[in-house]
Design an enzyme around this catalytic site. Structure first.
Site, PDB file in Angstrom:
ATOM      1  N   HIS A 109      -8.265   8.213 -12.397  1.00 54.30           N
ATOM      2  CA  HIS A 109      -8.391   8.995 -11.163  1.00 54.30           C
ATOM      3  C   HIS A 109      -8.392  10.492 -11.471  1.00 54.30           C
ATOM      4  O   HIS A 109      -9.162  11.255 -10.877  1.00 54.30           O
ATOM      5  CB  HIS A 109      -7.241   8.653 -10.210  1.00 54.30           C
ATOM      6  N   HIS A 123       1.294   6.707 -12.301  1.00 56.55           N
ATOM      7  CA  HIS A 123       1.026   7.070 -13.684  1.00 56.55           C
ATOM      8  C   HIS A 123       2.168   7.916 -14.216  1.00 56.55           C
ATOM      9  O   HIS A 123       2.829   8.639 -13.460  1.00 56.55           O
ATOM     10  CB  HIS A 123      -0.285   7.870 -13.801  1.00 56.55           C
ATOM     11  N   ASP A 175       0.081  10.629 -18.872  1.00 58.15           N
ATOM     12  CA  ASP A 175      -1.235  10.057 -18.548  1.00 58.15           C
ATOM     13  C   ASP A 175      -2.120  11.083 -17.859  1.00 58.15           C
ATOM     14  O   ASP A 175      -3.302  11.242 -18.187  1.00 58.15           O
ATOM     15  CB  ASP A 175      -1.083   8.843 -17.634  1.00 58.15           C
TER      16      ASP A 175
END
Length: 430
Positions: free
Chosen positions: A316, A359, A363
Site C-alpha cells: 500500500h 504493518h 515495512d
C-alpha cells in the site's frame, strides 16, 4: 606579429602559434602546435568538444570559453574556407536553423536558457534548441548535441515518440507481476508464524499509538484519490504513453522485489486484532483460485480481500508513494495546490497504515525508501541520458535502456484534450 587572416586554410603550425599568442593563449602553443601539430585547416575545424575532450583535455573553463569565442570569430571571418573544407558553419547546425533567431531557447539539463546569439554546448549532457512554438518539445525543429567522453553526436529531436508498443509491453509486464505477487501472497499465507508462539515484535510506533479500526480503509481511500488524480493527469497529458509506461515499469519492478522479500522473510503478525493463522489451500488449483481473488480485488480490504504474512514490505505504501511522485513530477511546478494535496494524501496514507497496525514501521519505511529512490534514480538517468546508450546500462538496467532509449531528455508537461467533443474543452486545454 599576428599572421594574416585572409588565408587561414594555408596557415602552418608556426602561424597558428602566432595567432594563439596574439589572442592571448600563448600557454597553449606547446600543446596545440608542438604536440598536436595544429595547422590552419585543423584550427578552423576545432570545436569546444575537441578542447574539452581527449587528447587535449583543457580543464580551465574560462580559457575554454574564450578560446571557443576566438575560434568562432575566426571561422565566421573565413566562412568560405570553412565551407571549402566541407565543414558546416554555425557549429554544424543543419541548414534552416538560425542560431540568432529571435525567441529561440536552449535547454540544458532540464533548465531553459534564453539564447541571444553565439553558441552554447553542454559537456556530458544534452543541449536542445527549440523555437517558441506553443507545442514546445512536441513539434518544430530541434537540435540536440550530446557530448560523451569528448565525442559529439548531433541529431534532430522532434516530437517525443509515444512508442505505444513499448507501453503495451510494460502493461503486460506489470500485469504478470501483479499476478505473480498474488500467488506469492498465497504461499506466504501458508507460512504465517503461529501467533501463540510468535507474538508481535516490539515496535516503537505500534506500541505508542493505539490502533484505529477504520484507519486502513482511510489509507486505501487516500490511495484511490491519488489514483483518480493520476488518471486525470494521464488523460490530459500530451505524453501519456510515456507516463504510463514509466509507471508500469517502476510499479512492476518494486512489486517484483516485494515478492522476494516477503517470500524470504516471514514476520510475525503485527497486531493481536488480526485473525491470522497458517492456511492451506490444498492443491495447486485452489492456490490459483485464491491468487485470482487477490489479484481481481487489487489486494484491497475495500474489495473484501484479507491477506496475512505479506509484511516485508508494505505494498500500500508503494502504490500511494509512487502515485504521489508521478502526480508531482508530471504537473507544472506552479501547481502548488495539487502538489500539496498529493503530499498530504501520501503522508496521511502512511500514517493510517501504521495507525491500523497492519504493518510494522520498518515495512512502511523500507517501502517508502525503495520506491522514492527507484523513482528518482530512474528519472535522473532518463532526464540526463547519461547511461542510455552505454554498455553498462544495457547490462545493469536492461529494462530502463529498452524503454527509455528513444526519449530525449525530460518529458515536458504539456496537456491537451484527447477528444473532439466538447469543443470548449479542446479550446480550454488545447
Amino acid at each position: 606579429m599576428a599572421p594574416s587572416e585572409d588565408s587561414v586554410g594555408a596557415w602552418s603550425c608556426k602561424q597558428v602559434a602566432q595567432w594563439l599568442q596574439g589572442e592571448g593563449f600563448e600557454q597553449y602553443v606547446e600543446l596545440l602546435c608542438t604536440q598536436h601539430r595544429l595547422d590552419g585547416p585543423s584550427l578552423l575545424a576545432l570545436t569546444e568538444a575537441d578542447l574539452r575532450g581527449p587528447p587535449l583535455g583543457l580543464t580551465v573553463l574560462g580559457d575554454i570559453k574564450r578560446l571557443t569565442i576566438a575560434l568562432r570569430r575566426l571561422q565566421r571571418q573565413n566562412q568560405a574556407q570553412v565551407e571549402e573544407l566541407g565543414l558546416q558553419p554555425s557549429d554544424s547546425l543543419p541548414a534552416g536553423l538560425s542560431l540568432g533567431a529571435a525567441g529561440a531557447e536552449w535547454s540544458c539539463d532540464g533548465a531553459d536558457r534564453r539564447f541571444n546569439g553565439g553558441d552554447r554546448l553542454c559537456n556530458g549532457t544534452e543541449l536542445r534548441l527549440r523555437t517558441n512554438d506553443r507545442s514546445g518539445y512536441g513539434s518544430g525543429a530541434a537540435v540536440c548535441h550530446t557530448h560523451s567522453n569528448g565525442r559529439c553526436r548531433q541529431h534532430l529531436a522532434g516530437r517525443l515518440d509515444p512508442e505505444v508498443w513499448k507501453t503495451v509491453i510494460s502493461s503486460i509486464y506489470v500485469f504478470f507481476v501483479f499476478g505473480f505477487t498474488s500467488f506469492v501472497m498465497v504461499i506466504v499465507h501458508e507460512r504465517v508464524p503461529d501467533m501463540r508462539t510468535y507474538p508481535p515484535l516490539p515496535d516503537i510506533f505500534l506500541d505508542s499509538v493505539p490502533r484505529i479500526p477504520w484507519a486502513f480503509a482511510m489509507a486505501e481511500a487516500c490511495g484511490l484519490i491519488l489514483c483518480y488524480m493520476f488518471l486525470l493527469i494521464l488523460l490530459l497529458h500530451k505524453h501519456r504513453s510515456i507516463l504510463f509506461r514509466r509507471l508500469c515499469s517502476l510499479m512492476g519492478t518494486v512489486f517484483l522485489l516485494r515478492c522476494c522479500t516477503m517470500f524470504v522473510t516471514s514476520l510475525s503478525v503485527p497486531g493481536q486484532h488480526l485473525k491470522c493463522a497458517s492456511k492451506t489451500y490444498g492443491d495447486s488449483w485452489g492456490k490459483i483460485q485464491r491468487a485470482l481473488a487477490i489479484w481481481s480485488g487489487f489486494g484491497m480490504t475495500l474489495t473484501g480481500v484479507q491477506t496475512c504474512g505479506d509484511y516485508m514490505f508494505s505494498g500500500h505504501t508503494v502504490v500511494i508513494t509512487l502515485l504521489n511522485f508521478f502526480v508531482t513530477e508530471y504537473t507544472p511546478r506552479t501547481w502548488n495546490l495539487i502538489h500539496t494535496i498529493s503530499w498530504v494524501l501520501n503522508l496521511f496514507g502512511i500514517f493510517f497504515i501504521l495507525a491500523a497496525h497492519e504493518h510494522y514501521s520498518i515495512d512502511v519505511f523500507i517501502a517508502f525508501y525503495i520506491t522514492t529512490r527507484l523513482f528518482l534514480y530512474y528519472h535522473t538517468l532518463a532526464n540526463t541520458r547519461a547511461y542510455q546508450h552505454s554498455r553498462r546500462a544495457r547490462i545493469w538496467f536492461p529494462m530502463f535502456s529498452f524503454f527509455e532509449c528513444n526519449v530525449n531528455g525530460p518529458v515536458p508537461n504539456q496537456y491537451h484534450w484527447p477528444f473532439n467533443k466538447p469543443a470548449f474543452m479542446k479550446t480550454l486545454i488545447g
